[in-house]
Motif scaffolding. Structure first.
Motif, PDB file in Angstrom:
ATOM      1  N   GLN A  73      33.024  29.315  32.326  1.00 28.58           N
ATOM      2  CA  GLN A  73      32.408  29.828  33.543  1.00 28.58           C
ATOM      3  C   GLN A  73      33.229  29.352  34.729  1.00 28.58           C
ATOM      4  O   GLN A  73      33.570  28.174  34.823  1.00 28.58           O
ATOM      5  CB  GLN A  73      30.961  29.355  33.671  1.00 28.58           C
ATOM      6  CG  GLN A  73      30.235  30.018  34.829  1.00 28.58           C
ATOM      7  CD  GLN A  73      28.798  29.580  34.932  1.00 28.58           C
ATOM      8  OE1 GLN A  73      28.514  28.385  34.889  1.00 28.58           O
ATOM      9  NE2 GLN A  73      27.903  30.533  35.074  1.00 28.58           N
ATOM     10  N   CYS A  74      33.534  30.288  35.618  1.00 27.63           N
ATOM     11  CA  CYS A  74      34.277  29.966  36.832  1.00 27.63           C
ATOM     12  C   CYS A  74      33.324  29.429  37.886  1.00 27.63           C
ATOM     13  O   CYS A  74      32.124  29.716  37.874  1.00 27.63           O
ATOM     14  CB  CYS A  74      34.988  31.210  37.369  1.00 27.63           C
ATOM     15  SG  CYS A  74      36.211  31.869  36.241  1.00 27.63           S
ATOM     16  N   TRP A 104      30.789  38.167  29.438  1.00 25.14           N
ATOM     17  CA  TRP A 104      31.835  39.056  29.932  1.00 25.14           C
ATOM     18  C   TRP A 104      33.148  38.708  29.243  1.00 25.14           C
ATOM     19  O   TRP A 104      33.359  37.565  28.812  1.00 25.14           O
ATOM     20  CB  TRP A 104      32.012  38.894  31.435  1.00 25.14           C
ATOM     21  CG  TRP A 104      30.898  39.436  32.283  1.00 25.14           C
ATOM     22  CD1 TRP A 104      29.552  39.405  32.007  1.00 25.14           C
ATOM     23  CD2 TRP A 104      31.021  40.062  33.547  1.00 25.14           C
ATOM     24  NE1 TRP A 104      28.852  39.975  33.034  1.00 25.14           N
ATOM     25  CE2 TRP A 104      29.728  40.392  33.998  1.00 25.14           C
ATOM     26  CE3 TRP A 104      32.103  40.369  34.362  1.00 25.14           C
ATOM     27  CZ2 TRP A 104      29.492  41.023  35.205  1.00 25.14           C
ATOM     28  CZ3 TRP A 104      31.875  40.994  35.570  1.00 25.14           C
ATOM     29  CH2 TRP A 104      30.582  41.324  35.981  1.00 25.14           C
ATOM     30  N   LYS A 124      40.370  37.423  38.939  1.00 25.32           N
ATOM     31  CA  LYS A 124      39.707  36.663  37.879  1.00 25.32           C
ATOM     32  C   LYS A 124      40.378  36.813  36.523  1.00 25.32           C
ATOM     33  O   LYS A 124      39.959  36.213  35.549  1.00 25.32           O
ATOM     34  CB  LYS A 124      38.241  37.096  37.740  1.00 25.32           C
ATOM     35  CG  LYS A 124      37.433  36.899  38.984  1.00 25.32           C
ATOM     36  CD  LYS A 124      37.285  35.436  39.304  1.00 25.32           C
ATOM     37  CE  LYS A 124      36.457  35.270  40.548  1.00 25.32           C
ATOM     38  NZ  LYS A 124      36.828  34.108  41.311  1.00 25.32           N
ATOM     39  N   TRP A 138      31.989  33.775  30.381  1.00 22.81           N
ATOM     40  CA  TRP A 138      33.096  34.601  29.898  1.00 22.81           C
ATOM     41  C   TRP A 138      33.528  34.174  28.501  1.00 22.81           C
ATOM     42  O   TRP A 138      33.482  32.994  28.153  1.00 22.81           O
ATOM     43  CB  TRP A 138      34.299  34.457  30.832  1.00 22.81           C
ATOM     44  CG  TRP A 138      34.120  35.115  32.159  1.00 22.81           C
ATOM     45  CD1 TRP A 138      33.405  34.636  33.227  1.00 22.81           C
ATOM     46  CD2 TRP A 138      34.670  36.356  32.587  1.00 22.81           C
ATOM     47  NE1 TRP A 138      33.487  35.504  34.279  1.00 22.81           N
ATOM     48  CE2 TRP A 138      34.264  36.569  33.918  1.00 22.81           C
ATOM     49  CE3 TRP A 138      35.487  37.309  31.973  1.00 22.81           C
ATOM     50  CZ2 TRP A 138      34.641  37.707  34.640  1.00 22.81           C
ATOM     51  CZ3 TRP A 138      35.867  38.424  32.693  1.00 22.81           C
ATOM     52  CH2 TRP A 138      35.438  38.618  34.009  1.00 22.81           C
ATOM     53  N   SER A 198      31.264  32.088  39.570  1.00 18.39           N
ATOM     54  CA  SER A 198      30.530  33.041  38.732  1.00 18.39           C
ATOM     55  C   SER A 198      29.030  32.902  38.951  1.00 18.39           C
ATOM     56  O   SER A 198      28.544  31.797  39.196  1.00 18.39           O
ATOM     57  CB  SER A 198      30.803  32.789  37.242  1.00 18.39           C
ATOM     58  OG  SER A 198      32.127  33.059  36.907  1.00 18.39           O
ATOM     59  N   CYS A 249      36.503  42.626  39.374  1.00 20.18           N
ATOM     60  CA  CYS A 249      36.639  41.229  39.789  1.00 20.18           C
ATOM     61  C   CYS A 249      38.108  40.871  39.995  1.00 20.18           C
ATOM     62  O   CYS A 249      38.694  40.162  39.182  1.00 20.18           O
ATOM     63  CB  CYS A 249      35.959  40.292  38.800  1.00 20.18           C
ATOM     64  SG  CYS A 249      36.433  40.513  37.100  1.00 20.18           S
TER      65      CYS A 249
END
Length: 169
Positions: free
Chosen positions: A75-76, A121, A153, A85, A79, A150
């Motif tokens: 996860q960023c 995602w 990303k 992700w 996010s 996005c």
């Protein structure tokens, strides 16, 4: 995919590990490139951690004690809290098209759901048709290109972004 009655989740062992030697067979066969190798080194504590990631888990997948794949979640920092992700989902070529990838994806979805995420995602190259097909067969839907969905990303603005819903029915 062929129908393989011998497929059994009991033959797969999925573990989190930070031992770089566990990933060596995968680094040699998976065609992720230098970014994969660098990310795996960082995961194993060699080099500098990517500070834009607030969550990162990598899993080594073994079949009867032989490393066959890798999968992960990340996860960023920017996010939504409900989104995680897919990170580095790969299966060694000799084990593809036998159903192991589908079992791995089901397990990865389960991990993400257990961690409280609601959407999973993934991005892949726009011309990686086998990967896109695999994700679509795994209940992912295309959202569009990285440029549309996005920007910044993924590795390339032409990457395809897909997602799947993890909420229980």
């Amino acid at each position: 995919m062929q129908n393989h009655a011998h497929l059994s989740q009991n033959r797969l062992k999925i573990t989190q590990t930070k031992e770089i030697t566990d990933f060596v067979p995968l680094l040699k066969e998976l065609e992720f490139g230098d970014k994969f190798s660098l990310a795996m080194l960082n995961w194993c504590g060699i080099g500098q951690w990517d500070k834009t990631l607030i969550f990162w888990q990598v899993y080594l997948v073994k079949l009867d004690e032989e490393p066959i794949g890798v999968m992960g979640l990340y996860q960023c920092i920017d996010s939504p809290s409900s989104v995680v992700w897919v990170g580095w989902f790969g299966l060694r070529p000799n084990f593809r098209r036998e159903g192991w990838g589908s079992i791995m994806m089901k397990k990865l979805k389960s991990y993400a759901q257990e961690l409280g995420f609601q959407e999973l995602w993934v991005f892949t190259n726009y011309d990686n048709l086998p990967a896109i097909s695999f994700y679509e067969k795994s209940a992912f839907i295309k959202l569009g290109t990285a440029a549309e969905v996005c920007p910044g990303k993924t590795h390339h603005l032409s990457d395809v972004i897909l997602k799947t819903d993890l909420k229980s029915p």
